[in-house]
Scaffold this motif. Structure first.
Motif, mmCIF file in Angstrom:
data_model
loop_
_atom_site.group_PDB
_atom_site.id
_atom_site.type_symbol
_atom_site.label_atom_id
_atom_site.label_comp_id
_atom_site.label_asym_id
_atom_site.label_seq_id
_atom_site.Cartn_x
_atom_site.Cartn_y
_atom_site.Cartn_z
ATOM 1 N N ASP A 654 1.154 3.926 4.190
ATOM 2 C CA ASP A 654 2.454 4.154 4.810
ATOM 3 C C ASP A 654 3.212 5.182 3.998
ATOM 4 O O ASP A 654 3.140 5.202 2.778
ATOM 5 C CB ASP A 654 3.248 2.840 4.877
ATOM 6 N N ASP A 658 9.481 2.050 1.866
ATOM 7 C CA ASP A 658 8.731 0.883 1.401
ATOM 8 C C ASP A 658 7.254 1.155 1.654
ATOM 9 O O ASP A 658 6.725 0.804 2.700
ATOM 10 C CB ASP A 658 9.187 -0.375 2.127
ATOM 11 N N LYS A 659 6.609 1.785 0.711
ATOM 12 C CA LYS A 659 5.238 2.225 0.931
ATOM 13 C C LYS A 659 4.289 1.037 0.892
ATOM 14 O O LYS A 659 4.397 0.174 0.038
ATOM 15 C CB LYS A 659 4.849 3.263 -0.122
ATOM 16 N N LYS A 660 3.332 1.073 1.799
ATOM 17 C CA LYS A 660 2.366 -0.008 1.914
ATOM 18 C C LYS A 660 1.004 0.473 1.444
ATOM 19 O O LYS A 660 0.625 1.613 1.663
ATOM 20 C CB LYS A 660 2.256 -0.487 3.360
ATOM 21 N N CYS A 661 0.291 -0.434 0.826
ATOM 22 C CA CYS A 661 -1.083 -0.137 0.440
ATOM 23 C C CYS A 661 -1.958 -1.333 0.764
ATOM 24 O O CYS A 661 -1.472 -2.453 0.922
ATOM 25 C CB CYS A 661 -1.191 0.241 -1.038
ATOM 26 N N LYS A 662 -3.258 -1.074 0.858
ATOM 27 C CA LYS A 662 -4.210 -2.091 1.280
ATOM 28 C C LYS A 662 -5.215 -2.352 0.186
ATOM 29 O O LYS A 662 -5.812 -1.424 -0.363
ATOM 30 C CB LYS A 662 -4.927 -1.643 2.554
ATOM 31 N N ILE A 668 -2.131 -6.540 2.592
ATOM 32 C CA ILE A 668 -1.168 -5.440 2.553
ATOM 33 C C ILE A 668 -0.131 -5.708 1.472
ATOM 34 O O ILE A 668 0.465 -6.785 1.414
ATOM 35 C CB ILE A 668 -0.477 -5.273 3.921
ATOM 36 N N ILE A 670 3.335 -4.115 -0.586
ATOM 37 C CA ILE A 670 4.436 -3.159 -0.506
ATOM 38 C C ILE A 670 4.783 -2.684 -1.913
ATOM 39 O O ILE A 670 5.110 -3.475 -2.787
ATOM 40 C CB ILE A 670 5.668 -3.785 0.163
ATOM 41 N N PRO A 703 3.073 -7.455 6.404
ATOM 42 C CA PRO A 703 2.645 -7.130 5.043
ATOM 43 C C PRO A 703 3.025 -8.226 4.068
ATOM 44 O O PRO A 703 4.081 -8.853 4.185
ATOM 45 C CB PRO A 703 3.382 -5.830 4.736
#
Length: 710
Positions: A654, A658-662, A668, A670, A703
């Motif tokens: 994202d 508020d960046k999301k990572c996996k 997920i 944040i 998330p």
């Protein structure tokens, strides 16, 4: 009863048993000559003009080359080895005022149509720039496969199109065309040119043949393949094949000429008895056919062994060099580690190639009397031309270069670092030192010049390969900058999510091997490796898990003449024999070799890759923090690929505040302050009176905020 009539009777017997129309009597001057011309490039074509099959006749317009359609002069053949379609001289070119063949026009139309559809339709909704990058990839891929323009010029397309499509800046793209990998290539290539100039590989090959003396066909085949395999590890494959094939053809042409002369003499002596003459002619015809069969097998063996040898070292083949420059694996790949990983597979592939060639071309050969005495004069001529001191000095420098590359990483890298322990020198520095030394050593044979002259460098340095490698790096950069890597990688990752490491390796090897047969090793590596890197990012798995077998697969190319440069050169040099190589020779020999190579390399790449590179371990920190801008390494303990870890990679998905990572397991996270991986959104407290509603059926879960443990 004359020698001419005996020769005609002998040749008529050979043609009738081969199913060809008998030729008219030829003068003795048209036979293959045992004496090699002063320059191998000036040797006239000794191939009789015989009609071929329809497939051979139309092959050059079907990506299946004919031997007579390729140049034999070494300077042109160097480039034809990488661009056989462009240098095909005998095919029809009915389009663009005689410039393009049919398949080149097809490639132009196909690439433009796909590019236009991607730009107009824009099928990727999540990343708008990924549509532009997809169109560029389709255009470049089509131009690479069909050689619409020289492949080196196609490699410049990303330099123009990526900035114009607003994917990234021209400064970023330009960095891909000149970096540490290209410097390593130049340093290694300078030593290759010097070795070729002093004729050291030719001297070694001739000396080996003279040492063994009269040998059996299988022994000679093994010796020639061993020399080609060993030299290709440390010298450019194209140069090795260009040096070894003339020696092999000189030996086999002399053997065939001796067999023809013996048949003519025996036919003349037995002219009183017609039945005896017929029997003698049939026996001699069989011997000549066996020489022709063995000649084709020897050429294929040299080409296959050279390709297998190029697998073993990082600079041995173009796909290996492309792998070395990929950002995700640049911190893990070194010359010594790649050699430790790839050498066993190279050795096994070499042995498999010998077994296949021996079974098909040597097993039933009984009538060949191979003598190498006539090579003594050639060896003396080569030594007289090269001198004694120059080959020794160049050989010492080449040994020091290889020895330095082997020892640098484990023994010397920690001595040249910053105050924080970051290495300041790389393999390119080690390789450049002996390359520069070549221009400080005076030549014994050429007064006033060094052992390597700048004229020779300008003539033989293939700077187009630098553009080709840079084009592959630029495409990889465009994939990551546009988001296309996540889109393409998601599909591949989803398809392999439930597969074991061995299954993934086998699948990648199979795809790469098939693609290499159709699109050539260069085109396949340039397209496949960035896609595999993208899949690794999306699946959050070690990028070496797919990149290692993907690179090896680009060297498993034995089925078609255009698959590798070595195959192209062998096909072109076969014009010097009385029966050149055909497409069926490559297919029937390459198919079992490819299948066996895929099976063996799948097992070895999986388990030996873990030993050398830990390729089946979780995503490494060096690949995450060092190069991948959409990756952060978080201190989140857990189970990753059946291994307990205290920290793991997390791929950004994202671009909002508020960046999301996996994570690897799909969780997920944040992240508030990327790339600072220490700040996370605190977990909100649940309110008992207002429980959270159940998610709708089929809806994706929200998330999961993660609190970093104190």
């Amino acid at each position: 009863g004359s020698p001419q009539s005996g020769q005609f009777q002998l040749q008529q017997t050979i043609d009738e048993e081969d199913g060809a129309t008998p030729r008219r009597a030829e003068s003795s001057d048209s036979r293959p000559q045992s004496k090699r011309p002063e320059s191998p490039d000036s040797r006239p074509s000794l191939r009789p003009r015989r009609s071929g099959s329809f497939l051979q006749g139309s092959g050059s317009n079907m990506h299946l080359m004919r031997a007579g359609s390729l140049p034999t002069e070494a300077r042109e053949l160097r480039h034809a080895a990488s661009m056989p379609i462009t240098f095909d001289k005998m095919s029809d070119r009915p389009f663009c005022f005689g410039l393009w063949k049919t398949q080149q026009l097809v490639g132009l139309i196909f690439g433009l149509v796909l590019c236009t559809l991607c730009w107009a339709w824009r099928p990727i909704l999540a990343y708008d720039k990924a549509n532009s990058m997809l169109g560029i990839a389709c255009l470049c891929g089509s131009f690479w496969v069909f050689e619409v323009v020289p492949i080196y010029i196609t490699a410049l397309f990303p330099m123009v199109l990526l900035p114009l499509c607003e994917i990234t800046s021209s400064n970023v793209v330009a960095e891909s065309y000149w970096n540490d990998t290209q410097m390593l290539y130049i340093a290694m290539y300078l030593l290759d040119i010097a070795l070729e100039e002093v004729k050291l590989p030719e001297m070694l090959a001739l000396k080996l043949l003279l040492k063994v003396g009269p040998v059996k066909p299988g022994t000679l085949l093994f010796g020639a393949m061993t020399v080609s395999w060993f030299l290709s590890m440390f010298i450019n494959t194209i140069a090795v094949v260009l040096m070894i094939t003339p020696i092999a053809m000189s030996l086999m042409n002399a053997t065939e000429e001796a067999a023809r002369n013996q048949g003519i003499e025996e036919g003349a002596e037995s002219e009183a008895s017609s039945s005896a003459a017929s029997s003698v002619s049939a026996e001699d015809a069989r011997g000549i056919r066996e020489v022709q069969l063995y000649s084709r097998g020897l050429l294929l063996g040299i080409a296959y062994a050279s390709t297998a040898g190029g697998m073993a070292t990082l600079t041995g083949s173009i796909p290996n060099r492309i792998l070395d420059g990929l950002p995700l694996v640049a911190y893990e790949i070194t010359w010594m580690k790649w050699f430790a990983f790839a050498f066993p597979m190279s050795l096994v592939t070499f042995l498999l190639a010998y077994g296949v060639i021996w079974t098909r071309y040597v097993r039933h050969v009984n009538c060949i009397d191979i003598r190498v005495e006539h090579l003594e004069s050639e060896y003396e001529a080569v030594c007289g031309e090269a001198g004694c001191r120059d080959p020794v000095l160049v050989g010492i420098l080449h040994f020091l270069q290889i020895f330095g590359l082997i020892l640098y990483t484990p023994c010397l890298a920690h001595l040249i670092t910053t105050k924080y322990g970051v290495p300041l020198a790389s393999d390119a520095v080690v390789a450049t030192i002996p390359a520069v030394a070549l221009f400080f050593i005076p030549s014994e044979r050429r007064r006033g010049e060094t052992v390597l002259s700048w004229t020779a460098v300008q003539e033989k340095l293939d700077f187009g390969v630098l553009l080709l490698i840079g084009g592959g790096f630029a495409m990889s950069k465009g994939f990551s900058e546009s988001g296309l890597d996540q889109v393409v990688g998601a599909g591949f990752a989803a398809a392999t999510a439930s597969m074991s490491a061995l299954s993934v390796t086998t699948l990648v090897l199979l795809l790469g091997s098939v693609g290499t047969q159709l699109f050539s090793a260069v085109g396949c590596a340039t397209t496949l490796l960035p896609i595999l890197n993208a899949a690794s990012l999306e699946a959050v798995v070690n990028p070496l898990r797919m990149a290692l077998p993907g690179t090896i697969s680009c060297s498993l190319a034995f089925m078609l003449p255009t698959a590798t440069p070595a195959n192209v050169i062998a096909l072109a040099k076969s014009q010097d024999s009385s029966k050149p190589l055909a497409v069926r020779d490559f297919v029937l020999s390459g198919l079992p070799l490819n299948l066996a190579g895929i099976v063996v390399c799948s097992i070895m790449a999986t388990f030996w890759g873990q030993v050398v590179f830990q390729s089946t371990s979780p995503f490494p920190l060096s690949s995450c923090g060092g190069s991948a801008t959409n990756c952060v390494f978080l201190q989140i303990p857990g189970d990753v690929q059946n291994m307990d870890v205290v920290s793991q990679a997390c791929m950004m998905i994202d671009a909002t505040s508020d960046k999301k990572c996996k994570l690897w397991n799909g969780t997920i996270v944040i992240v508030l302050d990327h790339p600072n991986a220490g700040s996370y959104l605190p977990e909100p407290e649940a309110e008992a009176e207002e429980p959270a509603p159940e998610p709708e059926s089929g809806a994706a879960p929200d998330p999961l905020p993660v609190r970093l443990p104190a």
